[in-house]
Scaffold this active site. Structure first.
Site, PDB file in Angstrom:
ATOM      1  N   HIS A 116       0.838  -1.208   0.000  1.00  0.00           N
ATOM      2  CA  HIS A 116       0.000   0.000   0.000  1.00  0.00           C
ATOM      3  C   HIS A 116       0.865   1.248   0.000  1.00  0.00           C
ATOM      4  O   HIS A 116       1.737   1.402   0.841  1.00  0.00           O
ATOM      5  CB  HIS A 116      -0.903   0.026   1.237  1.00  0.00           C
ATOM      6  CG  HIS A 116      -2.045  -0.936   1.147  1.00  0.00           C
ATOM      7  ND1 HIS A 116      -3.126  -0.890   1.999  1.00  0.00           N
ATOM      8  CD2 HIS A 116      -2.289  -1.958   0.288  1.00  0.00           C
ATOM      9  CE1 HIS A 116      -3.976  -1.836   1.669  1.00  0.00           C
ATOM     10  NE2 HIS A 116      -3.485  -2.514   0.646  1.00  0.00           N
ATOM     11  N   TYR A 168      -8.638   5.118   8.038  1.00  0.00           N
ATOM     12  CA  TYR A 168      -8.747   5.463   9.457  1.00  0.00           C
ATOM     13  C   TYR A 168      -9.801   6.559   9.550  1.00  0.00           C
ATOM     14  O   TYR A 168      -9.633   7.615   8.944  1.00  0.00           O
ATOM     15  CB  TYR A 168      -7.416   5.998  10.003  1.00  0.00           C
ATOM     16  CG  TYR A 168      -6.353   4.943  10.200  1.00  0.00           C
ATOM     17  CD1 TYR A 168      -5.560   4.527   9.134  1.00  0.00           C
ATOM     18  CD2 TYR A 168      -6.134   4.366  11.444  1.00  0.00           C
ATOM     19  CE1 TYR A 168      -4.572   3.570   9.307  1.00  0.00           C
ATOM     20  CE2 TYR A 168      -5.146   3.415  11.638  1.00  0.00           C
ATOM     21  CZ  TYR A 168      -4.374   3.013  10.572  1.00  0.00           C
ATOM     22  OH  TYR A 168      -3.396   2.060  10.747  1.00  0.00           O
ATOM     23  N   PRO A 198      -3.311  -0.054  19.138  1.00  0.00           N
ATOM     24  CA  PRO A 198      -3.112  -0.507  17.751  1.00  0.00           C
ATOM     25  C   PRO A 198      -3.270   0.575  16.676  1.00  0.00           C
ATOM     26  O   PRO A 198      -2.972   0.319  15.507  1.00  0.00           O
ATOM     27  CB  PRO A 198      -4.181  -1.592  17.577  1.00  0.00           C
ATOM     28  CG  PRO A 198      -5.189  -1.330  18.635  1.00  0.00           C
ATOM     29  CD  PRO A 198      -4.483  -0.667  19.767  1.00  0.00           C
ATOM     30  N   LYS A 241       1.912  -0.520  15.266  1.00  0.00           N
ATOM     31  CA  LYS A 241       3.333  -0.679  15.571  1.00  0.00           C
ATOM     32  C   LYS A 241       3.705  -1.957  16.327  1.00  0.00           C
ATOM     33  O   LYS A 241       4.885  -2.316  16.397  1.00  0.00           O
ATOM     34  CB  LYS A 241       3.823   0.511  16.425  1.00  0.00           C
ATOM     35  CG  LYS A 241       3.848   1.814  15.671  1.00  0.00           C
ATOM     36  CD  LYS A 241       4.903   1.798  14.576  1.00  0.00           C
ATOM     37  CE  LYS A 241       4.767   2.924  13.597  1.00  0.00           C
ATOM     38  NZ  LYS A 241       4.655   2.519  12.211  1.00  0.00           N
ATOM     39  N   TYR A 243       4.548   6.307  10.236  1.00  0.00           N
ATOM     40  CA  TYR A 243       3.669   5.188   9.925  1.00  0.00           C
ATOM     41  C   TYR A 243       4.417   4.126   9.122  1.00  0.00           C
ATOM     42  O   TYR A 243       4.265   2.927   9.353  1.00  0.00           O
ATOM     43  CB  TYR A 243       2.452   5.692   9.136  1.00  0.00           C
ATOM     44  CG  TYR A 243       1.353   4.669   9.025  1.00  0.00           C
ATOM     45  CD1 TYR A 243       0.484   4.437  10.094  1.00  0.00           C
ATOM     46  CD2 TYR A 243       1.193   3.909   7.870  1.00  0.00           C
ATOM     47  CE1 TYR A 243      -0.514   3.485  10.001  1.00  0.00           C
ATOM     48  CE2 TYR A 243       0.197   2.958   7.771  1.00  0.00           C
ATOM     49  CZ  TYR A 243      -0.653   2.748   8.844  1.00  0.00           C
ATOM     50  OH  TYR A 243      -1.634   1.792   8.753  1.00  0.00           O
TER      51      TYR A 243
HETATM   52  P1  RFL Z   1       2.440 -12.426  21.213  1.00  0.00           P
HETATM   53  O1  RFL Z   1       2.080 -12.467  19.776  1.00  0.00           O
HETATM   54  O2  RFL Z   1       1.378 -12.082  22.196  1.00  0.00           O
HETATM   55  O3  RFL Z   1       3.078 -13.826  21.579  1.00  0.00           O
HETATM   56  C1  RFL Z   1       3.330 -14.207  22.906  1.00  0.00           C
HETATM   57  C2  RFL Z   1       3.215 -15.706  22.993  1.00  0.00           C
HETATM   58  O4  RFL Z   1       3.610 -16.148  24.291  1.00  0.00           O
HETATM   59  C3  RFL Z   1       2.729 -17.179  24.707  1.00  0.00           C
HETATM   60  N1  RFL Z   1       2.786 -17.280  26.182  1.00  0.00           N
HETATM   61  C4  RFL Z   1       3.384 -18.286  26.857  1.00  0.00           C
HETATM   62  N2  RFL Z   1       4.023 -19.395  26.424  1.00  0.00           N
HETATM   63  C5  RFL Z   1       4.526 -20.237  27.386  1.00  0.00           C
HETATM   64  N3  RFL Z   1       4.405 -20.015  28.721  1.00  0.00           N
HETATM   65  C6  RFL Z   1       3.773 -18.907  29.178  1.00  0.00           C
HETATM   66  N4  RFL Z   1       3.670 -18.697  30.500  1.00  0.00           N
HETATM   67  C7  RFL Z   1       3.236 -17.990  28.232  1.00  0.00           C
HETATM   68  N5  RFL Z   1       2.548 -16.822  28.339  1.00  0.00           N
HETATM   69  C8  RFL Z   1       2.292 -16.407  27.089  1.00  0.00           C
HETATM   70  C9  RFL Z   1       1.371 -16.730  24.156  1.00  0.00           C
HETATM   71  O5  RFL Z   1       0.453 -17.811  24.071  1.00  0.00           O
HETATM   72  C10 RFL Z   1       1.783 -16.173  22.807  1.00  0.00           C
HETATM   73  O6  RFL Z   1       1.728 -17.141  21.784  1.00  0.00           O
HETATM   74  O7  RFL Z   1       3.637 -11.400  21.470  1.00  0.00           O
HETATM   75  P2  RFL Z   1       4.859 -10.944  20.514  1.00  0.00           P
HETATM   76  O8  RFL Z   1       5.527 -12.107  19.868  1.00  0.00           O
HETATM   77  O9  RFL Z   1       5.629  -9.992  21.333  1.00  0.00           O
HETATM   78  O10 RFL Z   1       4.160 -10.145  19.316  1.00  0.00           O
HETATM   79  C11 RFL Z   1       3.526  -8.914  19.524  1.00  0.00           C
HETATM   80  C12 RFL Z   1       2.327  -8.781  18.595  1.00  0.00           C
HETATM   81  O11 RFL Z   1       1.516  -9.923  18.707  1.00  0.00           O
HETATM   82  C13 RFL Z   1       1.488  -7.539  18.898  1.00  0.00           C
HETATM   83  O12 RFL Z   1       2.309  -6.447  19.233  1.00  0.00           O
HETATM   84  C14 RFL Z   1       0.627  -7.130  17.696  1.00  0.00           C
HETATM   85  O13 RFL Z   1      -0.341  -8.101  17.411  1.00  0.00           O
HETATM   86  C15 RFL Z   1      -0.052  -5.795  17.982  1.00  0.00           C
HETATM   87  N6  RFL Z   1      -0.952  -5.368  16.923  1.00  0.00           N
HETATM   88  C16 RFL Z   1      -0.492  -4.781  15.762  1.00  0.00           C
HETATM   89  N7  RFL Z   1       0.842  -4.664  15.546  1.00  0.00           N
HETATM   90  C17 RFL Z   1       1.309  -4.180  14.349  1.00  0.00           C
HETATM   91  O14 RFL Z   1       2.538  -4.081  14.183  1.00  0.00           O
HETATM   92  N8  RFL Z   1       0.485  -3.793  13.328  1.00  0.00           N
HETATM   93  C18 RFL Z   1      -0.861  -3.877  13.465  1.00  0.00           C
HETATM   94  O15 RFL Z   1      -1.568  -3.585  12.510  1.00  0.00           O
HETATM   95  C19 RFL Z   1      -1.391  -4.361  14.728  1.00  0.00           C
HETATM   96  N9  RFL Z   1      -2.714  -4.484  14.922  1.00  0.00           N
HETATM   97  C20 RFL Z   1      -2.326  -5.568  17.080  1.00  0.00           C
HETATM   98  C21 RFL Z   1      -3.190  -5.096  16.055  1.00  0.00           C
HETATM   99  C22 RFL Z   1      -2.844  -6.224  18.193  1.00  0.00           C
HETATM  100  C23 RFL Z   1      -4.200  -6.410  18.303  1.00  0.00           C
HETATM  101  N10 RFL Z   1      -4.646  -7.143  19.429  1.00  0.00           N
HETATM  102  C24 RFL Z   1      -5.627  -8.152  19.365  1.00  0.00           C
HETATM  103  C25 RFL Z   1      -3.899  -7.087  20.669  1.00  0.00           C
HETATM  104  C26 RFL Z   1      -4.542  -5.255  16.172  1.00  0.00           C
HETATM  105  C27 RFL Z   1      -5.055  -5.876  17.310  1.00  0.00           C
HETATM  106  C28 RFL Z   1      -6.554  -5.975  17.398  1.00  0.00           C
HETATM  107  C1  PHB Z   2      -5.142  -4.573  10.789  1.00  0.00           C
HETATM  108  O1  PHB Z   2      -5.212  -4.731   9.556  1.00  0.00           O
HETATM  109  O2  PHB Z   2      -5.432  -5.483  11.571  1.00  0.00           O
HETATM  110  C2  PHB Z   2      -4.740  -3.266  11.329  1.00  0.00           C
HETATM  111  C3  PHB Z   2      -4.339  -2.262  10.473  1.00  0.00           C
HETATM  112  C4  PHB Z   2      -3.941  -1.029  10.988  1.00  0.00           C
HETATM  113  C5  PHB Z   2      -3.942  -0.820  12.359  1.00  0.00           C
HETATM  114  C6  PHB Z   2      -4.318  -1.833  13.218  1.00  0.00           C
HETATM  115  C7  PHB Z   2      -4.718  -3.070  12.706  1.00  0.00           C
HETATM  116  O3  PHB Z   2      -3.578   0.387  12.851  1.00  0.00           O
END
Ligand code: RFL
Ligand code: PHB
Length: 394
Positions: free
Chosen positions: A76, A205, A297, A301, A388
């Site tokens: 994009h 957004y 989110p 990042k 971004y």
């Molecule tokens: P994770 O992915 O949470 O992985 C952690 C893992 O550790 C496990 N765990 C354990 N395992 C063994 N023993 C224990 N005691 C444990 N406790 C926990 C868990 O089961 C899990 O599998 O962390 P990690 O690797 O640091 O990754 C971080 C990302 O997942 C997170 O920052 C992103 O998803 C955030 N995020 C976004 N980030 C972006 O860069 N771009 C985005 O567009 C974006 N959109 C989002 C998001 C996060 C969202 N949610 C649901 C929090 C959108 C949403 C809605």
């Molecule tokens: C997504 O596609 O899940 C998404 C995109 C942009 C954001 C957060 C989540 O800022």
């Protein structure tokens, strides 16, 4: 089968941070064991982030994890900011040296990393939960875990907590050594994944008087959409019809066709908060990714920061283990935290600009002024574009 074991680095958690760290250390010739409390299926299907920054995508590719991302990811060159029923395109690539973001689901990155690791046969244990970590300040920290094989332990030279925001690593550190900075926002995001071809080519957004909305996508047939909702909302109050109606209302403009609708195949509500844990190290326990920091989110990042952390950490661990040189490891926390605070700043800025406040109209006036400034001032738009597209790798 998990018995009492020894390795060089135990990695707690098989999210993007843990799996990528395992891969980077494998490339450095270092032995790791990854333990993950959830099943492989759960981890591979967990729908989360979608936006990969320019420099982070390049880094994934140069680490050998980019083949499917490059083939299937959507590149994009802009995003839309929509407010007062009017859309404004932020031409990311024009504003920032031709650079672009890649929209590719986090769970796809996770699948690619798991396939790679299983391909070269490095240990990766699912359904194995770390219950405690001991001996952080000795040269042989130990993690204890439970799995179907019972209680067992792994001793290592270093332990890395990549266990996300509800993990065990931070809690294993005695009180007083780690500081926690936290901000809770008065919103949550209700996110859906729908079997519906996106009717927009770029992310939207949207700030509407009724609340925030985001239109994103995963593929030519799947849309990912979010609504800003009150923090006490539950999914019971949001049947499909209400979700679509609210999305249509918030995203409406005078000029655009309706949004594409279809069966909702995944849904969830996520509270929005910012957390920073400092330092990102205690003795021989290191922290990376969401275990050390959460961003709201809106700035997209979280996953990018997780990758940026382990990109620094892998060579630092390699130098410590290979050459007994701890210099890079000593710099790891300070260096990561500088980037983390920048990401917190940007994510807070985006969040506060796009989520109307339910009762504070002064705040709402300031939000509108900020949005207009992005549209009217090229230097403000340029700054947004740089942050971004590439905040995590500069
Ligand atoms: P994770 O992915 O949470 O992985 C952690 C893992 O550790 C496990 N765990 C354990 N395992 C063994 N023993 C224990 N005691 C444990 N406790 C926990 C868990 O089961 C899990 O599998 O962390 P990690 O690797 O640091 O990754 C971080 C990302 O997942 C997170 O920052 C992103 O998803 C955030 N995020 C976004 N980030 C972006 O860069 N771009 C985005 O567009 C974006 N959109 C989002 C998001 C996060 C969202 N949610 C649901 C929090 C959108 C949403 C809605
Ligand atoms: C997504 O596609 O899940 C998404 C995109 C942009 C954001 C957060 C989540 O800022």
């Amino acid at each position: 089968m998990l018995g009492a074991e020894r390795t060089q680095v135990v990695i707690v958690g098989a999210g993007p941070a843990g799996l990528l760290l395992g891969h980077l250390l494998h490339l450095e010739g270092i032995d790791t064991i990854i333990v993950e409390r959830r099943s492989q299926e759960y981890v591979e299907e967990r729908v989360r982030a979608g936006v990969i920054e320019w420099g982070i995508a390049n880094f994934l590719e140069s680490s050998g994890v980019g083949t499917r991302m490059r083939a299937e990811g959507l590149v994009h060159h802009g995003i839309e900011l929509r407010f007062e029923g009017v859309s404004h395109r932020i031409a990311l690539s024009e504003l920032y040296e031709g650079r672009a973001i890649t929209v590719y689901g986090q769970q796809e990155v996770v699948k690619d990393l798991i396939a790679l690791r299983q391909g070269y046969g490095a240990p990766l244990h699912f359904d194995a939960e770390v219950t405690s970590i001991e001996g952080h300040t000795t040269d042989h920290p130990t993690v204890r875990l439970t799995s179907d094989d019972g209680e067992t332990s792994i001793t290592a030279d270093y332990v890395v907590g990549c266990d996300g925001s509800h993990g065990a690593a931070v809690g294993s550190v005695p009180p007083g050594y780690l500081r926690r900075y936290e901000r809770v926002y008065p919103f949550s995001w209700l996110g859906i994944l729908a079997e519906a071809p996106p009717t927009t080519e770029e992310l939207i957004y949207c700030r509407h008087a009724r609340g925030f909305a985001l239109y994103s996508m995963r593929s030519p047939t799947r849309s990912r959409l979010y609504l800003g909702v009150r923090p006490d909302e539950t999914l019971d109050a949001w049947p499909d019809d209400r979700i679509w109606e609210e999305l249509v209302t918030r995203l409406a403009t005078d000029h655009t066709a309706d949004i594409g609708q279809g069966p909702i195949i995944e849904r969830g509500i996520t509270p929005m908060r910012s957390v920073v844990i400092a330092p990102m190290r205690y003795g021989r326990l290191l922290l990376a990714g969401d275990a050390a920091h959460i961003v709201p989110p809106t700035g997209a990042k979280g996953m990018n920061l997780a990758v940026a952390d382990v990109r620094l950490l892998a060579p630092a661990l390699a130098a410590a283990l290979g050459d007994h040189d701890e210099r890079l490891l000593k710099e790891y926390s300070d260096q990561s935290l500088r980037r983390v605070w920048r990401a917190e700043e940007f994510s807070t800025y985006m969040t506060q600009m796009l989520h109307p406040h339910p009762s504070d109209d002064f705040e709402n006036g300031v939000q509108m002024a900020r949005l207009r400034q992005v549209i009217e001032s090229e230097s403000t738009a340029r700054s947004l574009a740089r942050n971004y597209v590439n905040l995590s790798s500069v």
